[in-house]
Enzyme design. Structure first.
Site, PDB file in Angstrom:
ATOM      1  N   TYR A 144       0.869  -1.183   0.000  1.00 59.85           N
ATOM      2  CA  TYR A 144       0.000   0.000   0.000  1.00 59.85           C
ATOM      3  C   TYR A 144       0.897   1.222   0.000  1.00 59.85           C
ATOM      4  O   TYR A 144       1.812   1.329   0.819  1.00 59.85           O
ATOM      5  CB  TYR A 144      -0.882  -0.015   1.243  1.00 59.85           C
ATOM      6  CG  TYR A 144      -1.808   1.186   1.378  1.00 59.85           C
ATOM      7  CD1 TYR A 144      -1.560   2.174   2.328  1.00 59.85           C
ATOM      8  CD2 TYR A 144      -2.931   1.328   0.573  1.00 59.85           C
ATOM      9  CE1 TYR A 144      -2.405   3.271   2.453  1.00 59.85           C
ATOM     10  CE2 TYR A 144      -3.779   2.422   0.702  1.00 59.85           C
ATOM     11  CZ  TYR A 144      -3.511   3.395   1.646  1.00 59.85           C
ATOM     12  OH  TYR A 144      -4.345   4.484   1.759  1.00 59.85           O
ATOM     13  N   ASP A 239       9.399   2.867  -0.576  1.00 58.86           N
ATOM     14  CA  ASP A 239       8.338   3.561   0.171  1.00 58.86           C
ATOM     15  C   ASP A 239       8.614   3.325   1.658  1.00 58.86           C
ATOM     16  O   ASP A 239       8.261   2.283   2.206  1.00 58.86           O
ATOM     17  CB  ASP A 239       6.970   3.018  -0.241  1.00 58.86           C
ATOM     18  CG  ASP A 239       5.858   3.605   0.632  1.00 58.86           C
ATOM     19  OD1 ASP A 239       4.677   3.326   0.352  1.00 58.86           O
ATOM     20  OD2 ASP A 239       6.181   4.321   1.604  1.00 58.86           O
ATOM     21  N   LYS A 267       4.518   9.692   8.403  1.00 59.11           N
ATOM     22  CA  LYS A 267       4.426   9.211   9.779  1.00 59.11           C
ATOM     23  C   LYS A 267       5.489   9.836  10.701  1.00 59.11           C
ATOM     24  O   LYS A 267       5.384  11.015  11.044  1.00 59.11           O
ATOM     25  CB  LYS A 267       4.462   7.679   9.779  1.00 59.11           C
ATOM     26  CG  LYS A 267       3.267   7.077   8.974  1.00 59.11           C
ATOM     27  CD  LYS A 267       3.287   5.581   8.953  1.00 59.11           C
ATOM     28  CE  LYS A 267       2.300   5.027   7.958  1.00 59.11           C
ATOM     29  NZ  LYS A 267       0.898   5.054   8.421  1.00 59.11           N
TER      30      LYS A 267
HETATM   31  P1  KE4 Z   1      -0.763   8.439   4.267  1.00 60.11           P
HETATM   32  O1  KE4 Z   1      -1.297   9.101   3.018  1.00 60.11           O
HETATM   33  O2  KE4 Z   1      -1.833   7.630   4.976  1.00 60.11           O
HETATM   34  O3  KE4 Z   1      -0.041   9.411   5.207  1.00 60.11           O
HETATM   35  O4  KE4 Z   1       0.371   7.397   3.832  1.00 60.11           O
HETATM   36  C1  KE4 Z   1       0.071   6.409   2.891  1.00 60.11           C
HETATM   37  C2  KE4 Z   1       1.037   5.249   3.063  1.00 60.11           C
HETATM   38  C3  KE4 Z   1       2.069   5.103   2.161  1.00 60.11           C
HETATM   39  N1  KE4 Z   1       2.964   4.094   2.274  1.00 60.11           N
HETATM   40  C4  KE4 Z   1       2.869   3.190   3.288  1.00 60.11           C
HETATM   41  C5  KE4 Z   1       3.881   2.087   3.382  1.00 60.11           C
HETATM   42  C6  KE4 Z   1       1.824   3.301   4.241  1.00 60.11           C
HETATM   43  O5  KE4 Z   1       1.732   2.375   5.236  1.00 60.11           O
HETATM   44  C7  KE4 Z   1       0.896   4.345   4.137  1.00 60.11           C
HETATM   45  C8  KE4 Z   1      -0.267   4.512   5.115  1.00 60.11           C
HETATM   46  N2  KE4 Z   1      -0.388   3.518   6.107  1.00 60.11           N
HETATM   47  C9  KE4 Z   1      -1.731   3.294   6.598  1.00 60.11           C
HETATM   48  C10 KE4 Z   1      -1.674   2.143   7.601  1.00 60.11           C
HETATM   49  N3  KE4 Z   1      -1.400   0.917   6.967  1.00 60.11           N
HETATM   50  C11 KE4 Z   1      -2.315   4.543   7.186  1.00 60.11           C
HETATM   51  C12 KE4 Z   1      -3.554   4.331   8.002  1.00 60.11           C
HETATM   52  C13 KE4 Z   1      -4.768   4.850   7.292  1.00 60.11           C
HETATM   53  O6  KE4 Z   1      -4.937   4.559   6.079  1.00 60.11           O
HETATM   54  O7  KE4 Z   1      -5.565   5.535   7.988  1.00 60.11           O
END
Ligand code: KE4
Length: 429
Positions: A144, A239, A267
């Site tokens: 993701y 990533d 994060k």
């Molecule tokens: P954000 O757009 O949510 O800040 O980041 C996206 C993203 C990109 N790359 C990786 C490896 C990530 O894990 C994420 C976002 N992680 C999720 C949890 N698995 C965020 C939680 C959510 O979607 O509310």
């Protein structure tokens, strides 16, 4: 545990916000029940709207690696807020955070701040396409990279939790440029590079995957991927939204000993405020506007308030790298305690972990990719999640997530977590 107030708040939220949440993974759809509304948090503990104290293993999905309301971060934000929150003009603190991040992470000369991990990954792909002049990208099933159209193809995290790894709304025109490979399967990548010679701009990967649960790349896979990208003139995008500044100062590049061409962050880099970033060596970043032709922009990108939280966080981690070892030791202690209990009760499981990332999978097959990750017994997972919650332990509400430990967790908290599992393990049959 009573959730009267959370239930009432959830009812009201659903009248004004789709699904009552601003991010689907918070809605408890994968585990059932009512999402918990948090009133406040401090250190390793969440305090919900019904007065329950919960030991937190999500840390806001990663950012709060030093625990909630960490004094140096809070004080920095308060002081900065008194001087204004955003100007839409350059400020010194952006350079201070940029310099610090560049000093901590290998193979990057410049960094651009944005407002989320999604924005960082989306921008990194556009930069790779602009730099190489090629259109296609390779991603891995179950990984993701945020909710940008190009990534919602067999995506992990909330996308797979809700059975929409290929989201409606993503056009065929977009989807055709995203090629899908299997994690830990180098042959699946080679097949794509052979079939799409000279057309692939980048491979984007979670170097340690956290969105299928936690999955570690095999040495041969990740080394082979680097070699293949070099040989084919394809940029390798790490990533590191999850792993960056969590696995160590230098993140997954340092831990795996692999040089990426572009690295994305989120994060931890924002200390709990909205910050994403992408970074690379000078020759690639020179393609980014206003220096180069690849456009990318943002009203609140690099805003001083978020920068102050990020700078305080990264300064702490840079000056106290022993935190990373402390977190790894706590994660190992917790994992071994969980293994001991599950073995005692004859529960079939797989334990995956690296540094302060871990996940438990209720399956007898090693979890090494998306296919093996989805074979986990989700009914067991639901019992596990709610059983632990009823004993005051807050785990990620989905089997397709990693736990994120924070260094405010004490060994007493870890023992309480292991004890809670010992009480509920008989239900995992
Ligand atoms: P954000 O757009 O949510 O800040 O980041 C996206 C993203 C990109 N790359 C990786 C490896 C990530 O894990 C994420 C976002 N992680 C999720 C949890 N698995 C965020 C939680 C959510 O979607 O509310």
């Amino acid at each position: 545990m009573i959730y009267k107030r959370s239930s009432a708040l959830f009812e009201e939220a659903q009248q004004f916000i789709p699904g009552g949440v601003n991010s689907p993974v918070r809605a408890f759809k994968a585990v059932g029940g009512t999402p918990i509304f948090v009133k406040e948090a401090k250190g390793a503990y969440l305090y919900d709207e019904d007065g329950n104290r919960l030991i937190d293993y999500i840390a806001s999905w990663g950012p709060l690696i030093l625990g909630h309301a960490y004094e140096p971060v809070i004080n920095a934000v308060i002081e900065k807020a008194k001087k204004g929150t955003s100007f839409g003009m350059p400020t010194e603190i952006e350079t201070q955070l940029a310099k610090l991040a560049v000093s901590m992470v290998p193979n990057i000369d410049k960094i651009r701040f944005v407002n989320s991990g999604t924005e960082a990954c989306m921008s990194a792909v556009r930069l790779a396409r602009g730099y190489t002049g090629k259109d296609k990208i390779i991603k891995f099933a179950g990984c993701y990279h945020g909710h940008s159209d190009s990534f919602l193809i067999q995506a992990g995290s909330g996308a797979v939790t809700f059975g929409s790894p290929n989201s409606p709304g993503v056009t065929q025109g977009t989807a055709k440029d995203t090629l899908l490979a299997e994690y830990n399967d180098l042959e699946s990548v080679k097949a794509l590079t052979t079939a799409n010679k000279e057309e692939i701009a980048a491979v984007i990967i979670e170097p340690i995957a956290g969105n299928m649960g936690c999955i570690i790349p095999s040495d041969s896979f990740i080394k082979g991927l680097r070699e293949l990208c070099t040989q084919e003139g394809i940029l390798l995008i790490f990533d590191e939204v999850m792993t960056g500044f969590r696995l160590g100062k230098g993140g997954a590049q340092e831990v795996l000993g692999i040089d990426a061409d572009i690295v994305t962050f989120g994060k931890v880099i924002g200390g709990g405020l909205p910050v994403g970033a992408f970074a690379a060596r000078n020759e690639i970043m020179a393609y980014l506007a206003p220096e180069g032709p690849v456009y990318q922009a943002g009203t609140l990108s690099g805003n001083p308030l978020a920068m102050s939280a990020g700078l305080a966080m990264l300064t702490e981690l840079n000056e106290h790298p022993e935190v990373f070892e402390s977190l790894a030791k706590k994660t190992e202690y917790l994992a071994k305690g969980i293994e001991k209990v599950l073995d005692k009760h004859g529960v079939v499981y797989q334990m995956n972990r690296l540094g302060s990332m871990m996940s438990v999978h209720f399956t007898d097959e090693p979890v090494v990719d998306f296919k093996s990750s989805v074979k986990g017994n989700n009914d067991f997972f639901k019992k596990y999640f709610h059983g632990m919650l009823n004993h005051g332990v807050y785990l990620p509400p989905s089997a397709f997530e990693s736990y994120f430990l924070n260094d405010a967790l004490s060994y007493e908290d870890l023992d309480a977590t292991i004890l809670a599992l010992d009480k509920i393990a008989p239900t995992l049959k």
